[in-house]
Design an enzyme around this catalytic site. Sequence first.
Site, PDB file in Angstrom:
ATOM      1  N   ASP A 203      19.160  52.956 -31.492  1.00  9.97           N
ATOM      2  CA  ASP A 203      19.759  51.899 -32.318  1.00  9.97           C
ATOM      3  C   ASP A 203      21.091  52.388 -32.895  1.00  9.97           C
ATOM      4  O   ASP A 203      21.786  53.167 -32.246  1.00  9.97           O
ATOM      5  CB  ASP A 203      18.759  51.506 -33.417  1.00  9.97           C
ATOM      6  CG  ASP A 203      18.886  50.051 -33.826  1.00  9.97           C
ATOM      7  OD1 ASP A 203      19.844  49.726 -34.539  1.00  9.97           O
ATOM      8  OD2 ASP A 203      18.047  49.231 -33.412  1.00  9.97           O
ATOM      9  N   HIS A 235      21.133  48.600 -39.431  1.00  8.91           N
ATOM     10  CA  HIS A 235      20.135  48.062 -38.503  1.00  8.91           C
ATOM     11  C   HIS A 235      19.165  49.157 -38.046  1.00  8.91           C
ATOM     12  O   HIS A 235      17.943  48.967 -38.050  1.00  8.91           O
ATOM     13  CB  HIS A 235      20.859  47.447 -37.303  1.00  8.91           C
ATOM     14  CG  HIS A 235      19.997  46.624 -36.399  1.00  8.91           C
ATOM     15  ND1 HIS A 235      19.337  47.170 -35.321  1.00  8.91           N
ATOM     16  CD2 HIS A 235      19.693  45.304 -36.410  1.00  8.91           C
ATOM     17  CE1 HIS A 235      18.672  46.200 -34.696  1.00  8.91           C
ATOM     18  NE2 HIS A 235      18.870  45.060 -35.340  1.00  8.91           N
ATOM     19  N   ASN A 329      17.314  37.171 -29.725  1.00  6.42           N
ATOM     20  CA  ASN A 329      17.430  36.126 -30.756  1.00  6.42           C
ATOM     21  C   ASN A 329      18.345  35.001 -30.324  1.00  6.42           C
ATOM     22  O   ASN A 329      18.978  34.368 -31.158  1.00  6.42           O
ATOM     23  CB  ASN A 329      18.045  36.714 -32.032  1.00  6.42           C
ATOM     24  CG  ASN A 329      17.352  37.955 -32.508  1.00  6.42           C
ATOM     25  OD1 ASN A 329      16.170  38.158 -32.244  1.00  6.42           O
ATOM     26  ND2 ASN A 329      18.076  38.792 -33.217  1.00  6.42           N
ATOM     27  N   SER A 409      14.434  42.214 -33.378  1.00  8.07           N
ATOM     28  CA  SER A 409      14.664  43.630 -33.697  1.00  8.07           C
ATOM     29  C   SER A 409      13.659  44.155 -34.692  1.00  8.07           C
ATOM     30  O   SER A 409      13.312  45.327 -34.661  1.00  8.07           O
ATOM     31  CB  SER A 409      16.046  43.821 -34.334  1.00  8.07           C
ATOM     32  OG  SER A 409      17.033  43.943 -33.370  1.00  8.07           O
TER      33      SER A 409
END
Lengths: 460, 71
Positions: A203, A235, A329, A409
């Site tokens: 990530d 994130h 998404n 996520s």
Amino acid sequence: MAKRRPTRAPRSLETDFPVISEPAALPVTGGPTRFIVTFRDDAIGKPQVMRSALRSTTGARSMALASDFAGSALNLEETGGADAILFEQLGIAVVTGDRTAHRNMAVAAASDSGNILAVEPEGFMTASAQLSKDYLRGFRDAAQRLYEMSDGGAPLAPFMPLPSDAPAEMEAEAATDFTWGINATRANTSRFSGQGIRVAVLDTGFDFDHPDFLGRSVLQQSFIRGQSAQDGNSHGTHCIGTACGPKSPATGPRYGVAHESTIFVGKVLNNAGSGPDTSVLAGMEWATTNRCQVISMSLGSQRPQMTAYNQAGQRALNAGCLVVAAAGNDSDRRIGRILPVACPANSGPIMAVAALDRQLQVAFFSNRSGTVAGAKVDISGPGVRVYSSTPEPAVPPRKPRYDFLDGTSMATPHVAGCAALWCQATGKTGAELYQKLTSNARATSVPSNDGGAGLVQAPQ
Amino acid sequence: MAQRVIITIDDQHAAAIDKVAASLKKAGLKDTQVLSSLGIVSGEVDAKHRSALRKVAGVKAVEDEGEMHAQ
């Protein structure tokens, strides 16, 4: 996605567009990139002038006009084939071009006589594509409003309001013992902790100073040129918090699943939240070489299945490394727009994770199974209003090191954490571990093409 | 024009990936990165040499490199 709900304001023409202070990201590709071109005031409302300026500098041929979409809202996906999208009322264009096109536009912008005022620096779009979708959505909404206002004062399109109960709901969540995701996956009652299990989270990196992780075994590697594995985005820290966060944080509810796992931080997305395939694949290689039983990838892009990820996922699985990835998404079920599982989750050997909300309904943004073999949703996890760790902001005011985020996520690391617990509980890895997760998922009312085998569960 | 590509090496050449990578370099691949465990080679190639990469023994696929985004 990963939107901060509490700070979400209604969109308006006065809204400041985000300014990215991200240092120039690595030049990841010599291929086409998107640029934001701002025109001088004289060109506003004159699409012919904008077209001609773009054609002479970039050679762009196919140009879509934002107002052509005004009957319905501009759908960025529908303009995929266009070299440029003109927001004529704003005097702005989004242009796809190569370095030469960028250079020509920049030269035109430097001249006082041309119609181009500014071109966002190269790397801006590349480095911030996750943000840029929201950024572009802002343009879309603004263009839509302008169009409607120009159309004799027709009613403005309603903006999606933040549910009035959201802040109270989140305040209540922060005061509980366990987040709703920890409860729903039954991680709170599990006998297992993930001890001895290596979990790689690929990530934006990790906040290595986060007080909730002091004393934990954390290994790190950055695959982003010029950036350390320290998380400059939040994130990555949020995802690692969900997968591997502590049993008893200093303050607030428990939010992490595999609280005694060994954490492998692979930075494959830059601080703006994007990264090239090479970085993602290099991170997978690193995690596989290090025999991480679980590899969590809360990343993706809306692309067809790739041979590279099919093979990488299969090789990892064969080596005893289960790869779980966000289904993506890209959908907006509120307006009936449903897109297929994103790459790399659309590869068969990679477990695709959909997002559910607290009522165990599929999240409005969560993608659906694709038609290609392997591109199906495999399992679901909690992915709406997920509370987890975040880095301390670099600038005052100092805030708590936690936040609520939405996204597939956020669902993905719930599955990764549960996978670590199942691995510890059964000793299974690879395809057998994959099967443990799906066969023990909790049935929900969500159809399998949206939610896969159901809500992931921790072993008891 | 140079473009970034992701090259998948087939299972038969899994052990010989370095040799395949050397052949790819000869065929025009630059800035090469070899991921042995996964059987992937990435790099940059001029568009006019791209078709030559596909013909190298052991190459299963040549795909455009794209961007991934946090979800």
